[in-house]
Design a protein around this motif. Structure first.
Motif, PDB file in Angstrom:
ATOM      1  N   ARG A   1       0.873  -1.171   0.000  1.00  0.00           N
ATOM      2  CA  ARG A   1       0.000   0.000   0.000  1.00  0.00           C
ATOM      3  C   ARG A   1       0.908   1.218   0.000  1.00  0.00           C
ATOM      4  NH1 ARG A   1      -5.407   0.715   1.027  1.00  0.00           N
ATOM      5  NH2 ARG A   1      -6.091   2.599   2.095  1.00  0.00           N
ATOM      6  N   TYR A   2       0.734   2.091  -0.965  1.00  0.00           N
ATOM      7  CA  TYR A   2       1.631   3.219  -1.159  1.00  0.00           C
ATOM      8  C   TYR A   2       0.858   4.515  -1.030  1.00  0.00           C
ATOM      9  CZ  TYR A   2       5.038   6.272  -3.502  1.00  0.00           C
ATOM     10  OH  TYR A   2       5.922   7.282  -3.808  1.00  0.00           O
ATOM     11  N   VAL A   3       1.338   5.399  -0.145  1.00  0.00           N
ATOM     12  CA  VAL A   3       0.682   6.692   0.037  1.00  0.00           C
ATOM     13  C   VAL A   3       1.597   7.787  -0.489  1.00  0.00           C
ATOM     14  CG1 VAL A   3      -0.533   5.835   2.075  1.00  0.00           C
ATOM     15  CG2 VAL A   3       1.571   7.135   2.372  1.00  0.00           C
ATOM     16  N   PHE A   4       1.004   8.824  -1.059  1.00  0.00           N
ATOM     17  CA  PHE A   4       1.826   9.952  -1.477  1.00  0.00           C
ATOM     18  C   PHE A   4       1.036  11.251  -1.343  1.00  0.00           C
ATOM     19  CE2 PHE A   4       0.069   7.960  -5.261  1.00  0.00           C
ATOM     20  CZ  PHE A   4      -0.336   8.982  -6.110  1.00  0.00           C
ATOM     21  N   ASP A   5       1.784  12.271  -0.955  1.00  0.00           N
ATOM     22  CA  ASP A   5       1.234  13.611  -0.736  1.00  0.00           C
ATOM     23  C   ASP A   5       2.348  14.599  -1.025  1.00  0.00           C
ATOM     24  OD1 ASP A   5       2.831  13.726   1.720  1.00  0.00           O
ATOM     25  OD2 ASP A   5       1.310  12.407   2.587  1.00  0.00           O
ATOM     26  N   ASP A   6       2.177  15.849  -0.600  1.00  0.00           N
ATOM     27  CA  ASP A   6       3.178  16.861  -0.960  1.00  0.00           C
ATOM     28  C   ASP A   6       4.437  16.792  -0.109  1.00  0.00           C
ATOM     29  OD1 ASP A   6       2.503  18.070   1.466  1.00  0.00           O
ATOM     30  OD2 ASP A   6       1.348  19.680   0.547  1.00  0.00           O
ATOM     31  N   GLY A   7       4.431  15.981   0.961  1.00  0.00           N
ATOM     32  CA  GLY A   7       5.624  15.794   1.760  1.00  0.00           C
ATOM     33  C   GLY A   7       6.008  16.977   2.619  1.00  0.00           C
ATOM     34  N   LEU A   8       5.145  17.980   2.728  1.00  0.00           N
ATOM     35  CA  LEU A   8       5.520  19.200   3.445  1.00  0.00           C
ATOM     36  C   LEU A   8       4.415  19.750   4.335  1.00  0.00           C
ATOM     37  CD1 LEU A   8       7.680  21.426   3.827  1.00  0.00           C
ATOM     38  CD2 LEU A   8       6.621  22.641   1.900  1.00  0.00           C
ATOM     39  N   THR A   9       3.191  19.792   3.841  1.00  0.00           N
ATOM     40  CA  THR A   9       2.115  20.479   4.557  1.00  0.00           C
ATOM     41  C   THR A   9       1.204  19.474   5.256  1.00  0.00           C
ATOM     42  OG1 THR A   9       0.456  20.451   2.796  1.00  0.00           O
ATOM     43  CG2 THR A   9       2.151  22.168   2.683  1.00  0.00           C
ATOM     44  N   PHE A  10       0.190  20.034   5.931  1.00  0.00           N
ATOM     45  CA  PHE A  10      -0.837  19.214   6.575  1.00  0.00           C
ATOM     46  C   PHE A  10      -2.003  18.912   5.636  1.00  0.00           C
ATOM     47  CE2 PHE A  10       1.170  21.319  10.270  1.00  0.00           C
ATOM     48  CZ  PHE A  10       1.456  20.198  11.039  1.00  0.00           C
ATOM     49  N   ASP A  11      -1.852  19.225   4.364  1.00  0.00           N
ATOM     50  CA  ASP A  11      -2.955  18.985   3.431  1.00  0.00           C
ATOM     51  C   ASP A  11      -3.351  17.518   3.364  1.00  0.00           C
ATOM     52  OD1 ASP A  11      -3.123  21.646   2.864  1.00  0.00           O
ATOM     53  OD2 ASP A  11      -2.182  21.530   0.888  1.00  0.00           O
ATOM     54  N   TYR A  12      -2.406  16.620   3.661  1.00  0.00           N
ATOM     55  CA  TYR A  12      -2.759  15.194   3.612  1.00  0.00           C
ATOM     56  C   TYR A  12      -3.833  14.853   4.635  1.00  0.00           C
ATOM     57  CZ  TYR A  12      -0.088  14.064   7.896  1.00  0.00           C
ATOM     58  OH  TYR A  12       0.360  13.981   9.192  1.00  0.00           O
ATOM     59  N   GLN A  13      -3.924  15.650   5.714  1.00  0.00           N
ATOM     60  CA  GLN A  13      -4.961  15.418   6.725  1.00  0.00           C
ATOM     61  C   GLN A  13      -6.315  15.954   6.261  1.00  0.00           C
ATOM     62  OE1 GLN A  13      -3.398  17.361  10.230  1.00  0.00           O
ATOM     63  NE2 GLN A  13      -1.992  15.679  10.702  1.00  0.00           N
ATOM     64  N   ARG A  14      -6.304  16.705   5.184  1.00  0.00           N
ATOM     65  CA  ARG A  14      -7.543  17.304   4.661  1.00  0.00           C
ATOM     66  C   ARG A  14      -7.946  16.658   3.333  1.00  0.00           C
ATOM     67  NH1 ARG A  14      -3.964  21.531   6.021  1.00  0.00           N
ATOM     68  NH2 ARG A  14      -4.441  22.486   8.043  1.00  0.00           N
TER      69      ARG A  14
END
Length: 780
Positions: free
Chosen positions: A697-710
């Protein structure tokens, strides 16, 4: 504070009448025992009464009791005559109190004691420099400034090992076969743990003891003990981590390479570092500043001759992808007219002495006052100072001297809560308060960006606010070897984001040592090269050409595998899973392969195993390959059957690195010299031999902000099936909040046909440094 003197059980009064919800009497009065369970095999014992009315802990534990003392897989049983047992649902005893009773009192001091069963092994204990397995040890928990508080041989050679050191986490793991339990003292005062008393008189004569017991005690403070049942080490670690809090997902750049030296102190130093890293095509994210950047060592200042325009100079480096991380000490120079001092004075933020005036210590700025982080108002004032500092372009902070170190001045005179609380009330929690307030400051300056802090000291719960490094180590093989054990035990004690100074801090490193250190630590959660002022230069290019090549190779390999490390941190935030872990975390111990005795091999997540050379001049070493899986050797591209011990030879360029059968490793698609981070572009390396089907299972986001929580995070499920020389890959997005992924797949060279989501794949050029010395094919 006496580091090597402990309350002795014969001086305690033990009760046989402590039952949950009932009062019991000692010679000092009436006390009450409370016992509770949660729904995942965690139990809480608390004793209240005179002197123990309030729990002084600021750890903020997550414990929600249920009715009764039975949990999912275990129960807590109280018997006659003060007996206590932790048993499984099938009535197997996991832990049992001493016949004398499980609880004793000696004035303000308290003691819990349990039987020590033959064959039990012990781990955890937070940060200890005394080895991996902790049988027959007695140790105190009191944060120290090691170089100031111990003699040279103690910290240089470990003869004897300095103890206690920088972080205090009184958590003990009990291993009996392949069954695990944990004991956590939630008491911030000076505590101690003994795993079977072994008494020596003046280090000249050993004395026999009456019985074999496990002791967990405190010199003062309300008695609070948590008992945790695994039964596996994985389950135990996850339960303990959820109790004390997981580490928030850090920014991806913090998982890169960091360069530091006591002596980096100016914009010119940073510019020179930046140019050299580019010239040598050596990736780096963090450039660190030690105390010399400050004006007269005044916290939250820049020396005007060394930084003409800090905001512009830091912005220039940031534009080039460099993050600047300055040191921040808690001590505030006692100087009228100095703005930070005056604002703290107005906020009544400083610790008091017994006379009711500000406590004064003697550290880098000279006469220094210290923030009282036990006070909410102080933390708010400090957070505001950090916010203003961060707005200058400071990317993160390195929190040092927060043991707290007060120089030669007696720290017992440093009082808390406006002088109403003694020093031991908050000593071990001082770094916790500083980290929490500093994190608040960075969040105020950049509300959408994940903060990164690194602290020297800490206690239970510190991981919610900061990473820890293992303090001032030394440039020798003793510290290289022992640093692995320290890091593993810290990771099992709730501090997964940790690591030591690579190459060693004190003394002169040498080419062979720093090569071995990089090869051992290149996948540690925290990876920083740091050394002391006056030592030889320790930058990668300060050595011979071959050494530079080796250091660059393993740093580039870290960047290649950073997506894998990122997955481990994301999983940890959700479940509490360990990142760096001992072999027996993932594999069963046995008489034939006693994994519990192996302190120089470790797993990085579930798939990678390292077995570095950590002894000077060693040319061959044994490597244990855990049973139940095959192992792929990155060094020579050969598969080896698990369940045996092999011998490997040392080389200048290589290190024993093995990948577990069935692994799917996400790797970065970046040029070797780049530190660029884009999780959307991943190259999955597939290792399938006897395991014919694997899933990840692979997750990806911007690696910097809290946007992944939104919701701005994508989650991909990927399955690979091998049949002979054919591979079928299928993946789909469970969530696409951060958009679609762009993936390639790297396999062994013997595969002739690959299909991806039902279509024939084509060979494509590989991107990034190879993982090892073997032939591969990359498909898209």
């Amino acid at each position: 504070m006496h580091f090597h003197k402990f309350p002795y059980p014969a001086n305690f009064e033990f009760t046989r009448h402590a039952l949950p919800g009932k009062s019991f009497q000692t010679r000092l009065g009436s006390y009450r025992l409370a016992a509770a369970a949660n729904d995942c095999d965690v139990y809480h014992l608390q004793v209240t009464g005179s002197g123990w009315r309030v729990n002084d802990s600021h750890a903020g534990l997550n414990f929600k009791p249920v009715k009764g003392l039975q949990s999912a897989n275990s129960r807590l049983v109280f018997g006659k005559n003060g007996a206590l047992k932790l048993v499984t649902v099938s009535d197997e005893t996991v832990l049992e109190s001493s016949p004398a009773g499980f609880f004793g009192q000696k004035g303000a001091a308290s003691l819990f004691q349990f039987k020590r069963e033959d064959g039990t092994q012990f781990y955890g204990l937070g940060e200890k420099w005394s080895g991996f397995e902790h049988s027959r040890k007695i140790t105190k928990f009191w944060n120290t400034d090691v170089f100031a508080d111990f003699n040279y041989r103690s910290y240089w050679e470990g003869k004897p090992a300095s103890d206690p050191v920088y972080a205090s986490i009184p958590y003990l793991i009990l291993k009996r076969g392949n069954t695990y339990a944990g004991l956590l003292l939630d008491n911030p005062h000076a505590t101690f743990i003994a795993t079977g008393l072994q008494i020596s008189i003046a280090n000249q004569m050993d004395l026999p003891t009456k019985e074999s017991v496990i002791l967990l005690g405190a010199e003062s403070g309300q008695p609070n003990l948590y008992l945790i049942y695994g039964p596996s080490l994985r389950e135990l670690t996850q339960k303990m981590q959820r109790l004390t809090g997981t580490t928030p997902l850090p920014p991806a750049w913090s998982l890169g390479y960091h360069q530091c030296r006591w002596g980096y102190e100016s914009a010119a130093d940073l510019d020179a570092l930046d140019k050299n890293f580019r010239r040598h095509q050596f990736p780096v994210d963090g450039l660190w500043l030690d105390i010399g950047y400050m004006d007269a060592y005044k916290v939250f200042t820049f020396h005007p001759d060394r930084f003409k325009s800090p905001q512009k100079e830091l912005a220039k480096l940031a534009d080039g992808g460099r993050r600047v991380v300055p040191i921040i000490d808690p001590g505030v120079k006692l100087q009228a007219g100095y703005g930070v001092y005056e604002r703290g004075k107005q906020a009544k933020a400083y610790c008091q002495n017994p006379q009711g005036t500000d406590y004064v210590g003697m550290v880098w700025p000279g006469e220094t006052v210290f923030p009282d982080f036990s006070l909410s108002a102080t933390r708010q004032w400090w957070a505001a100072e950090v916010e203003n500092f961060a707005r200058l372009g400071v990317s993160a902070a390195w929190l040092d001297m927060n043991d707290p170190s007060t120089g030669f001045v007696e720290n017992a005179d440093m009082l808390f809560d406006h002088g109403k609380q003694p020093h031991d009330y908050y000593h071990n929690q001082y770094a916790l308060g500083m980290a929490a307030a500093s994190r608040d400051g960075f969040l105020a300056a950049r509300p959408h960006e994940r903060p990164f802090l690194l602290s020297r000291s800490g206690c239970t719960g510190a991981q919610k606010f900061t990473a820890l490094w293992t303090g001032d180590n030394c440039s020798n093989y003793h510290h290289l070897r022992n640093g692995i054990a320290t890091t593993l035990n810290l990771a099992l004690s709730g501090i997964p984001f940790n690591g030591g100074d690579v190459g060693g801090f004190a003394g002169d490193t040498n080419p062979a040592l720093i090569r071995d250190w990089f090869k051992a630590a290149f996948l540690f959660p925290f990876f920083r090269n740091h050394c002391i002022k006056g030592a030889r230069q320790q930058e990668p290019w300060a050595f011979d050409r071959r050494t530079l090549t080796v250091l660059r190779r393993y740093t580039q390999l870290r960047y290649r595998l950073r997506p894998y490390l990122y997955q481990l941190f994301a999983e940890h935030e959700l479940t509490g899973s360990a990142i760096l872990r001992p072999l027996f975390y993932d594999f069963a111990d046995s008489d034939r392969l006693p994994l519990g005795l192996i302190a120089d091999q470790f797993m990085v997540g579930p798939h990678l195993m390292q077995a570095p050379f950590v002894d000077e001049g060693l040319q061959k070493r044994q490597v244990t390959l855990p049973a139940g899986t095959d192992w792929f050797s990155v060094s020579d591209g050969q598969w080896r059957r698990g369940g045996k011990v092999i011998t490997v030879s040392a080389t200048v360029d290589g290190t024993p690195l093995f990948i577990r059968d069935g692994a799917i490793l996400p790797a970065a698609r970046v040029a070797p010299h780049e530190q660029r981070h884009d999780l959307r572009q991943a190259d999955f390396h597939l290792f399938l031999r006897r395991v014919k089907q694997a899933h990840t299972r692979y997750v990806f986001d911007d690696g910097l902000t809290f946007d992944y929580q939104r919701g701005k995070r994508s989650v991909v499920d990927l399955t690979a099936i091998r049949r002979g020389d054919t591979l079928t890959v299928a993946w789909h997005a469970d969530r696409d909040g951060y958009g679609a992924g762009d993936f390639t797949f790297t396999t062994s060279a013997d595969l002739k046909k690959v299909t991806i989501n039902g279509r024939p794949a084509k060979l494509t050029a590989a991107q990034g440094v190879p993982l090892g010395n073997y032939q591969t094919k990359t498909w898209q």
